[in-house]
Design a protein around this motif. Structure first.
Motif, PDB file in Angstrom:
ATOM      1  N   LEU A  50       1.581  10.561   5.326  1.00  0.00           N
ATOM      2  CA  LEU A  50       1.927  11.554   4.301  1.00  0.00           C
ATOM      3  C   LEU A  50       1.945  10.859   2.945  1.00  0.00           C
ATOM      4  O   LEU A  50       2.742   9.957   2.710  1.00  0.00           O
ATOM      5  N   ALA A  57       9.413  14.933   5.008  1.00  0.00           N
ATOM      6  CA  ALA A  57       9.560  13.986   6.120  1.00  0.00           C
ATOM      7  C   ALA A  57      10.984  13.965   6.647  1.00  0.00           C
ATOM      8  O   ALA A  57      11.210  13.747   7.837  1.00  0.00           O
ATOM      9  N   VAL A  68       5.668  12.461  11.256  1.00  0.00           N
ATOM     10  CA  VAL A  68       5.167  11.550  10.225  1.00  0.00           C
ATOM     11  C   VAL A  68       5.179  10.119  10.739  1.00  0.00           C
ATOM     12  O   VAL A  68       6.191   9.644  11.253  1.00  0.00           O
ATOM     13  N   LEU A 107       4.901   6.970   5.255  1.00  0.00           N
ATOM     14  CA  LEU A 107       4.941   7.578   3.932  1.00  0.00           C
ATOM     15  C   LEU A 107       4.250   6.656   2.944  1.00  0.00           C
ATOM     16  O   LEU A 107       4.490   5.442   2.947  1.00  0.00           O
ATOM     17  N   TRP A 147      14.535  10.641   7.085  1.00  0.00           N
ATOM     18  CA  TRP A 147      13.249  10.078   6.676  1.00  0.00           C
ATOM     19  C   TRP A 147      13.296   8.564   6.556  1.00  0.00           C
ATOM     20  O   TRP A 147      12.249   7.897   6.568  1.00  0.00           O
TER      21      TRP A 147
END
Length: 241
Positions: free
Chosen positions: A73, A88, A95, A98, A179
């Motif tokens: 992502l 996320a 995911v 990142l 996240w």
């Protein structure tokens, strides 16, 4: 094959990622270049109440309804600072990594506008009031933004960039911390890894201090998808391997 979701920052739509997305697809990857609500080809959906929550939902719904998993992502600028982290945070199981393009994640309760100095916040608010009908931030004067752009790229930026709904900048991000278990790559365009790690001492950038980070330096303009798209694509390709 890796699945990438590319989310643009202020004023731009998914179109901004086209050279990067095309290069990633030549490697066999699946790529989704997302236009957030009110941006790009979805400009007709912009409303005074379009806020950060709407943009986070755009990303969450793409992951859900396209049934995307193990996603890299990617968020540029505003999208990295608040949008992809919040998405996320809600769907960390979908995911894999990142990627923050010339940006970093802001902590819970902080809005994108708070990243700016008070004088700049006030100046932007005045522009919104005077030139954005009280709810939109017009695009910047691209020709004066300090980059020696190809004339065709400059013309495309001027033609396709659209005003940013101001509530997306002033809504605080809401995070639970889910996240934070995800690995992260920071692509640094205006500063070095040493500078990025030094910034982590400030409370606003504390999420850039942990061991989940890896950094790549790509010296160029703040919008590398226009100035060095193939180099950016290669970094993303490597990140997905």
């Amino acid at each position: 094959m890796t699945t990438y979701v590319l989310v643009p920052g202020f004023w731009l739509g998914g179109w901004a990622w086209r050279p990067v997305a095309d290069a990633l697809r030549t490697h066999g990857h699946e790529v989704h270049a997302l236009s957030l609500t009110g941006m790009g080809e979805r400009v007709h959906l912009a409303r005074p109440d379009t806020d950060l929550e709407v943009h986070v939902t755009d990303v969450v719904n793409l992951l859900r309804y396209e049934d995307l998993t193990d996603v890299v992502l990617v968020g540029h600028s505003y999208a990295g600072a608040v949008v992809i982290t919040a998405a996320a945070d809600r769907m960390p199981d979908r995911v894999a990594k990142l990627v923050f393009v010339d940006t970093g994640p802001l902590p819970d309760g902080v809005s994108q506008s708070e990243f700016d100095e008070p004088d700049e916040q006030a100046a932007n608010a005045a522009i919104v009031a005077e030139h954005g009908d009280g709810w939109r931030l017009p695009p910047p004067p691209w020709a004066e933004m300090g980059a020696d752009l190809d004339p065709d790229i400059l013309a495309t930026l001027i033609e396709r960039s659209v005003p940013q709904p101001w509530l997306t900048a002033t809504t605080p991000v809401s995070l639970t911390g889910a996240w934070e278990k995800l690995p992260r790559l920071g692509i640094l365009c205006g500063f070095t890894e040493e500078q990025a790690r030094a910034m982590a001492a400030a409370p606003m950038f504390r999420h850039m201090a942990d061991e989940q980070w890896r950094f790549e330096e790509l010296p160029t303009w703040h919008w590398p998808m226009f100035t060095r798209p193939l180099d950016l694509a290669e970094i993303l390709h490597s990140a997905g391997e």
